[in-house]
Every structure is written in C-alpha cells, then in structure tokens.
Write a protein that holds these residues in place. Sequence first.
Motif, PDB file in Angstrom:
ATOM      1  N   CYS A 106       0.818  -1.228   0.000  1.00 25.85           N
ATOM      2  CA  CYS A 106       0.000   0.000   0.000  1.00 25.85           C
ATOM      3  C   CYS A 106       0.845   1.269   0.000  1.00 25.85           C
ATOM      4  N   GLY A 107       2.055   1.204   0.590  1.00 31.47           N
ATOM      5  CA  GLY A 107       2.922   2.377   0.605  1.00 31.47           C
ATOM      6  C   GLY A 107       2.609   3.385   1.691  1.00 31.47           C
ATOM      7  N   GLN A 108       1.580   3.117   2.498  1.00 27.77           N
ATOM      8  CA  GLN A 108       1.128   4.122   3.465  1.00 27.77           C
ATOM      9  C   GLN A 108       1.005   3.616   4.895  1.00 27.77           C
ATOM     10  N   CYS A 109       1.009   2.310   5.089  1.00 22.85           N
ATOM     11  CA  CYS A 109       0.761   1.783   6.440  1.00 22.85           C
ATOM     12  C   CYS A 109       2.044   1.831   7.277  1.00 22.85           C
ATOM     13  N   CYS A 146       4.785  -0.435   5.814  1.00 18.73           N
ATOM     14  CA  CYS A 146       5.389   0.121   4.607  1.00 18.73           C
ATOM     15  C   CYS A 146       6.309   1.288   4.957  1.00 18.73           C
ATOM     16  N   CYS A 164       3.170  -5.766   4.901  1.00 19.10           N
ATOM     17  CA  CYS A 164       1.984  -4.915   4.730  1.00 19.10           C
ATOM     18  C   CYS A 164       0.768  -5.825   4.538  1.00 19.10           C
TER      19      CYS A 164
END
Length: 342
Positions: A93-96, A99, A107
């Motif tokens: 996701c790149g946002q959690c 990550c 993730c």
Amino acid sequence: MKAVRFHTFGGIEVLRFEEAPKPAPGPNEVLLQIRVAGLNHLDIWVRNGARERKIPLPHISGSDASGVVAEVGSGVDHIKPGDSVLISPGISCGQCVQCLGGRDNICQSYHVLGTLEDGTYAEFTKIPAVNAVPIPAGMDFIQAAAVPLVFLTAWHMLVTLAQLRNGESVLVHGAGSGVGSAAIQIAKLHGARVIATAGSDEKLAKAKELSADELINYREKDFVDEVRRLTEKRGVDVVFEHVGGEVFEKSITVLTKGGRLVTCGATTEYRGTVDLRYVYSRHLTIHGSYLGTKRELHEVLKFFESGKLRPVIDKIFPLAEAAEAQRRMEERKNFGKIVLRV
Ligand SMILES: [Zn+2]
C-alpha cells in the motif's frame, strides 16, 4: 496486445497465447513494454488455483520482467518513457506503518505481481511506479528478468531472517531451482560453507560451479545421514527450505544448537510435522518468509553491478511457448531461471 492467459484453473493445457486488452497506466503507475519475462514456481500455483482463489479470470501470470517504460501516469517524475527497468515484484500500500517502516513485505495488502492482478506473460504490463527499478549497469534484459524474485527471496531468507554469518554452514535444498541457485551464491557471498542438494549429478555439477562446497544427490543418499557425516555429527547452522513435507520434517533434525530453518514454500507437500523435542532442546528458530522488501532488492542489485552475484539462466523460450516453459519447470528439468522472450 499478445499475452498468455488462462480462463479456468488447471494444468498446462489451460494456457492460451491470445489477444488481450492493453493496460493503461493510472496515476503513479507506469506501462512497461516487456522484453523478457521470468518464470517462477508461483506461476504454477496461480495457474492451478491451489492457493489463490481470488484471482480474476482470465488471468495473465508472471511476477518478473524487464523492459522499457512505454508510458507514465500522472504524478510520476522519477522515471520516463524510454527508461530500461526491471520489476520489483512485491506490491504494497505504501502508506501503512509497516510500509513506512521499510517492512513492506508484511503490509496487509502485500502481494506479488501476477497473482491478484495481471502479470508479465504479455507484451505490456502496468505496475506502480515505485516498482520500476533501473536495470543495473552491465545487465541485459534477459539477466534483469531472471534476478528479482528469486534473489530477493533468498536474500531476505538468509541475510535478513537467518542472519547468516561468516563461517556458518547452510544446507540449501533444491540447488537447481531458481531460488536455490540464488541461495548458494548469497550464502557464499557471506562466507558460509554451503551443502547443496539436487536430484541429479548434472545439477550438482552446476551447483559446484556456483561454489557450493558439498553436494548431495538426494535420489541416491539420505540428506540427513550426509549432513551428519559432512559436519561430523554437529549439524548445520541454517537450512534453506522450500520443498515441504518430509524434507521439512527431516531438515529440523539436521540443525545444530541455535540453528535456524527458513522456508519460503512447499513445492511438493504443504504439510510437515515438527518434532518439538528438537526445537526446544536445540534452541531452534523456524522463520516463514515471503519475498522481501523493496529496499532489499536495491541492496541485492548492487552485487550484480560488482559481479559478485550473477543470474543463472537455464533456457529462453518465446512468449508463445510459455506452456512448454512451465512444463520444463514442473518437471524440474531446469537449473536456474527459465525466461520468456517477448
Ligand atoms: Zn502497507
């Protein structure tokens, strides 16, 4: 575009070389014109429906590829059309929290390209822009398609999880597989003594060329006896496992005190019984491993620039013959990576 797809889960016969819609890149995505796609054992699991029931049909398999950026979506400025790239195959996701902490492979939404969405057995594929990585100097498209998934997997297992140290010993199962041939090299790079297993003397000779120290033909000799003999009953520090079943069970018994078993798959049998007496009395650790982080792939690639690691190419097939290529892998005839020229 031309692609290899399947419309139902099943054996090799379900793969069709046919027309498929060309994907369009969305924001923060790139469209890659594929030059070479790499096969992985995962492709077989995806095709036969054994693990991923959520796969939309028809489906294009394939997690590894190299190629040229054809188009970029909005918001992409670090890469441009015409750039030669390879694919970092893990999508997250790149946002959690994970990550952002650099542990993108745990993730919640982490998955491998070519499983939940279309992959690389095609003329084009779209990927998140962060998954497009410039090809290291001196590496051609064939080599670039053969490296990412297996070297990332083996690096995460041996270096990050098992924390392999100079002077330790490692048992590498299935030296002929893509991941096995990567593991031998990474273990040697870290100064370990490598005991490699394979099902033929021909494959063992190739493992020797990759600097494996000791060789076991598992069709002729029991690897447990051989490891005990080769280590003077001490056992090994690390087992690199991806076979499952009886191989997993027996591998627990060849670990020395403080030993670590790392597994990234179960290519022959999903279940394996653990004799817990070995686990507690020898202070063993069992690590499950799934691919690796984006950062680790960048670390691994540096060693290809310096020539300390090298891709192992088994055979090149045209894209249209993807079914034959998968048959070769299923029959375990390969040593190293099978790739598809697009
Ligand atoms: Zn995430």
